[in-house]
Motif scaffolding. Sequence first.
Motif, PDB file in Angstrom:
ATOM      1  N   ARG B   8       0.843  -1.199   0.000  1.00 13.18           N
ATOM      2  CA  ARG B   8       0.000   0.000   0.000  1.00 13.18           C
ATOM      3  C   ARG B   8       0.877   1.248   0.000  1.00 13.18           C
ATOM      4  N   LEU B   9       1.903   1.197   0.822  1.00 10.19           N
ATOM      5  CA  LEU B   9       2.839   2.306   0.925  1.00 10.19           C
ATOM      6  C   LEU B   9       3.494   2.579  -0.427  1.00 10.19           C
ATOM      7  N   ALA B  10       3.903   1.493  -1.078  1.00 12.78           N
ATOM      8  CA  ALA B  10       4.574   1.620  -2.370  1.00 12.78           C
ATOM      9  C   ALA B  10       3.633   2.223  -3.391  1.00 12.78           C
ATOM     10  N   LEU B  11       2.404   1.714  -3.443  1.00 18.47           N
ATOM     11  CA  LEU B  11       1.444   2.222  -4.421  1.00 18.47           C
ATOM     12  C   LEU B  11       1.196   3.702  -4.196  1.00 18.47           C
ATOM     13  N   ARG B  12       1.110   4.074  -2.904  1.00 14.55           N
ATOM     14  CA  ARG B  12       0.837   5.477  -2.640  1.00 14.55           C
ATOM     15  C   ARG B  12       2.008   6.361  -3.064  1.00 14.55           C
ATOM     16  N   ALA B  13       3.221   5.877  -2.774  1.00 16.58           N
ATOM     17  CA  ALA B  13       4.399   6.657  -3.158  1.00 16.58           C
ATOM     18  C   ALA B  13       4.452   6.833  -4.675  1.00 16.58           C
ATOM     19  N   LEU B  14       4.053   5.787  -5.412  1.00 15.82           N
ATOM     20  CA  LEU B  14       4.109   5.867  -6.870  1.00 15.82           C
ATOM     21  C   LEU B  14       2.994   6.750  -7.404  1.00 15.82           C
ATOM     22  N   ALA B  15       1.817   6.669  -6.764  1.00 11.82           N
ATOM     23  CA  ALA B  15       0.682   7.474  -7.218  1.00 11.82           C
ATOM     24  C   ALA B  15       0.968   8.959  -7.025  1.00 11.82           C
ATOM     25  N   ARG B  16       1.838   9.260  -6.055  1.00 12.23           N
ATOM     26  CA  ARG B  16       2.159  10.641  -5.751  1.00 12.23           C
ATOM     27  C   ARG B  16       2.861  11.312  -6.935  1.00 12.23           C
ATOM     28  N   ASN B 300      17.530   4.305 -11.578  1.00 13.04           N
ATOM     29  CA  ASN B 300      17.802   5.731 -11.514  1.00 13.04           C
ATOM     30  C   ASN B 300      16.754   6.454 -10.671  1.00 13.04           C
ATOM     31  N   ILE B 301      15.478   6.184 -10.991  1.00 14.69           N
ATOM     32  CA  ILE B 301      14.406   6.870 -10.273  1.00 14.69           C
ATOM     33  C   ILE B 301      14.376   6.461  -8.804  1.00 14.69           C
ATOM     34  N   MET B 302      14.661   5.203  -8.545  1.00 13.68           N
ATOM     35  CA  MET B 302      14.650   4.770  -7.144  1.00 13.68           C
ATOM     36  C   MET B 302      15.773   5.449  -6.359  1.00 13.68           C
ATOM     37  N   LEU B 303      16.919   5.640  -7.014  1.00 15.71           N
ATOM     38  CA  LEU B 303      18.015   6.338  -6.331  1.00 15.71           C
ATOM     39  C   LEU B 303      17.618   7.776  -6.020  1.00 15.71           C
ATOM     40  N   VAL B 304      16.966   8.408  -6.997  1.00 16.88           N
ATOM     41  CA  VAL B 304      16.494   9.777  -6.778  1.00 16.88           C
ATOM     42  C   VAL B 304      15.509   9.794  -5.612  1.00 16.88           C
ATOM     43  N   SER B 305      14.623   8.819  -5.633  1.00 21.45           N
ATOM     44  CA  SER B 305      13.583   8.763  -4.613  1.00 21.45           C
ATOM     45  C   SER B 305      14.179   8.560  -3.220  1.00 21.45           C
ATOM     46  N   VAL B 306      15.192   7.727  -3.133  1.00 18.53           N
ATOM     47  CA  VAL B 306      15.828   7.494  -1.837  1.00 18.53           C
ATOM     48  C   VAL B 306      16.444   8.794  -1.319  1.00 18.53           C
ATOM     49  N   THR B 307      17.094   9.527  -2.223  1.00 24.80           N
ATOM     50  CA  THR B 307      17.705  10.788  -1.823  1.00 24.80           C
ATOM     51  C   THR B 307      16.640  11.782  -1.370  1.00 24.80           C
ATOM     52  N   SER B 325      12.918  -3.667   6.922  1.00 23.22           N
ATOM     53  CA  SER B 325      11.628  -3.144   6.463  1.00 23.22           C
ATOM     54  C   SER B 325      11.813  -1.951   5.531  1.00 23.22           C
ATOM     55  N   VAL B 326      12.852  -1.146   5.770  1.00 24.86           N
ATOM     56  CA  VAL B 326      13.119  -0.044   4.838  1.00 24.86           C
ATOM     57  C   VAL B 326      13.520  -0.604   3.474  1.00 24.86           C
ATOM     58  N   LYS B 327      14.365  -1.633   3.518  1.00 28.65           N
ATOM     59  CA  LYS B 327      14.798  -2.240   2.261  1.00 28.65           C
ATOM     60  C   LYS B 327      13.605  -2.809   1.496  1.00 28.65           C
ATOM     61  N   ASN B 328      12.768  -3.533   2.221  1.00 28.34           N
ATOM     62  CA  ASN B 328      11.592  -4.106   1.563  1.00 28.34           C
ATOM     63  C   ASN B 328      10.691  -3.028   0.979  1.00 28.34           C
ATOM     64  N   GLN B 329      10.546  -1.944   1.716  1.00 35.10           N
ATOM     65  CA  GLN B 329       9.678  -0.882   1.226  1.00 35.10           C
ATOM     66  C   GLN B 329      10.139  -0.404  -0.155  1.00 35.10           C
ATOM     67  N   PHE B 330      11.438  -0.153  -0.287  1.00 34.75           N
ATOM     68  CA  PHE B 330      11.918   0.369  -1.559  1.00 34.75           C
ATOM     69  C   PHE B 330      11.987  -0.714  -2.627  1.00 34.75           C
ATOM     70  N   LEU B 331      12.282  -1.925  -2.199  1.00 35.72           N
ATOM     71  CA  LEU B 331      12.324  -3.031  -3.158  1.00 35.72           C
ATOM     72  C   LEU B 331      10.935  -3.268  -3.739  1.00 35.72           C
ATOM     73  N   ILE B 332       9.952  -3.264  -2.873  1.00 32.32           N
ATOM     74  CA  ILE B 332       8.582  -3.499  -3.339  1.00 32.32           C
ATOM     75  C   ILE B 332       8.132  -2.348  -4.227  1.00 32.32           C
ATOM     76  N   GLU B 333       8.592  -1.147  -3.908  1.00 34.87           N
ATOM     77  CA  GLU B 333       8.259  -0.020  -4.768  1.00 34.87           C
ATOM     78  C   GLU B 333       8.820  -0.243  -6.177  1.00 34.87           C
ATOM     79  N   ALA B 334      10.064  -0.671  -6.239  1.00 35.70           N
ATOM     80  CA  ALA B 334      10.690  -0.909  -7.548  1.00 35.70           C
ATOM     81  C   ALA B 334       9.989  -2.047  -8.285  1.00 35.70           C
TER      82      ALA B 334
END
Lengths: 305, 405
Positions: B8-16, B300-307, B325-334
């Motif tokens: 859910r978190l990932a979807l929301r971050a992407l929808a943003r 590339n975009i994930m690196l930008v997003s992390v920053t 859990s932080v790793k999973n959050q970004f992995l699932i986002e990707a």
Amino acid sequence: MTENPLNPLKAPVAAEAARADSRPVKTPGALAGAAPGPASSVDKAVIRLEGLHKTYHLGETEVFALRGVSLEIFAGEFVAVMGSSGSGKSTLMNILGCLDKPTRGHYFLEDVEVSGYSKAQLAGLRNRKIGFVFQQFNLLSRTSALENVELPTVYAGLPVEEREKRARESLALVGLADRAEHHPSQLSGGQQQRVAIARALVNRPSIVLADEPTGNLDSRTSVEIMDIFQKLNTDHGITVVLVTHEQDIAQYAKRIMEFRDGRMRRDVAVTGRLFASEVLPTLPTLEEENKEDNVQASPNLGNRS
Amino acid sequence: MGFANTLRLALRALARNKMRSLLTMLGIIIGVGAVIATVSIGSGAEYLIQQGIQSMGTNAVFISSGSSRPGGLRMGSWAVKTLTMDDMNAVLREVPLIKEAAPMVVRRSQVVYQNANWSTTIQGTTPNYFPIRTWAANSGATFGDQEVDSAANVAVLGSTVAQYLFAGEDPVGKTIRIGTLPFQVIGVLESKGQSVMGTDQDDVIFAPYTTVQRKIAGITWIQFINASAVSPEASVAAVAQVRSLLRERHRVRPGEDEDFTVRTQSDVADLASATQRLMTMLLGSVASVSLLVGGIGIMNIMLVSVTERTREIGLRMAVGATEASVKNQFLIEAVTLSMAGGLIGIVAGVAGSAAISSLLAWPTLISAKSILAAAAFAAGVGVFFGYYPALKAAQLDPIEALRYE
Ligand SMILES: Nc1ncnc2c1ncn2[C@@H]1O[C@H](COP(=O)(O)OP(=O)(O)OP(=O)(O)O)[C@@H](O)[C@H]1O
Ligand SMILES: [Mg+2]
């Protein structure tokens, strides 16, 4: 904060004593609240530091941020940490908050040595045992107050309904029950800090740590925040440790520790303790002052994207 | 933190950042779409080939001059002069499993009728070629042995040639010019359509092989022999017998390369299928390069997003998020990015091949296998290229992250 609005009401010592007595004591036999300051060793310390050192390495040079700090904080205490800039207050708070590890020395949290804990174990402690309040509020923008407060419960693995229930309770505790759906940008600085306090409380920690929680707030709002901390301490038996630069703010605590050059130089009980609930009615409200809230805009998370 | 939460978190971050997410997914969309479309077109081609084999029967045996190495590379059959009519007659005489055979001499030439002009292949053969291929004249007739013996200038036109040269006029009895020689058109063949290799089988002129040998090509040998075995089962044994006979006749020593090639119809079809599959794989791998590029875009975009979200990460850690859990959050986002791209790509690929199939009347076969493979590959790309940014996020120091401006 030029004029001191607290002058008319230096809280009488008698009043303090009365309150301290009526405070529910969390740990049986702990008298820390009634007798602030260095306490007798029979009491159970929630926080105990022994010869704590923290050294930062900046290339060739070493910065000794903490050089042998030993102290005890007991259940139900309200400690103000003071000291000039660079004296090591934040370094201490970060270690107490399990965000950082000491270079040397021991840290006992509720009698358990945590200096050797792994990162994951420390994350668990941060989640369950400790509530942290920052100077910069650090709320997630574009996320409602309720969801901000819920955040720690997510990592605690609570079921969804329980999360929302606790978050609403927490918000009610800081007087923001009616602002649950507001986003940080729709809240004043004081309200944002109250949301941050609600977030720190949501997993029902026994300790709340606050690093200059009033640093970005005007004097009246600062007293409002201190009111919340005092209520948490008195009504809920939560141990509070906060960093402040201001003597008037420290006067709301029960005990003051002063730091200089990475060492604790003074550790005293507060005399003439102030009570925010008594001070607040004497302060001019915003309308009376007829001027803008001088809250400084603080950078919230994610604003840049 | 549970998977549902993280998702859910990932979807929301992407929808943003909708536009950014879409652009990031584009590489994956194009890659997956292109892979699915090319594979479906390729499978369609293979299906056509297999269908062609069935309709042609499996007792045909092809003999051609020039060797074929195991790799399938044909060595210039035009240049090798070893196959002769005597070889063919010997095969007919001495290999009982071979029922019939017809020679083939092929040349390309310019063909003229009045002011119409056409370039086509002239195939010289014998009268029995037509029954072997079950190919009959639509109008007029095919030539007989007499025309072969006399090397007569007679031509039988494929329907495509007839149409281009005569445009509706009846060609039978007319005189055309092949190269410089006049030929009389004696028949027009019925239409055969496309071959399994996708060439127009009706774009051809048949003439007696003697005529083509002597008058057009100026050679004494033949290039191919179209033979047929007595039964489909006999064709493999027939190939072996033909080979040993021709090795003997051509004095090929043991261990030496043959200067001819013998194949059954199904060998030819297999070769065609294999060629087609190679082509499909080649196109598919070119298309999958786009997937790789898409993956780099995601990284590339994930690196930008992390920053961008350094402080958010710091805060999450401060309130109890573990590195995992932080790793999973970004992995699932990707992975969500790449999977969403993959899904859109699948829809695009299916729609694309449907469009191709209806516009070009070309059969396309979309296999569940290729869709699954594409989806799995997309997810794999997400994991592979999302891992590094996720690791970077997880390894942030909470204090420094919280202080990040
Ligand atoms: N990450 C770091 N790397 C190197 N030195 C650091 C780091 N963090 C703090 N220090 C140094 O450690 C010392 C104590 O810093 P600390 O932040 O604890 O001070 P403070 O008492 O909180 O000051 P302030 O009142 O300004 O917030 C300072 O000299 C500071 O420069
Ligand atoms: Mg500080």
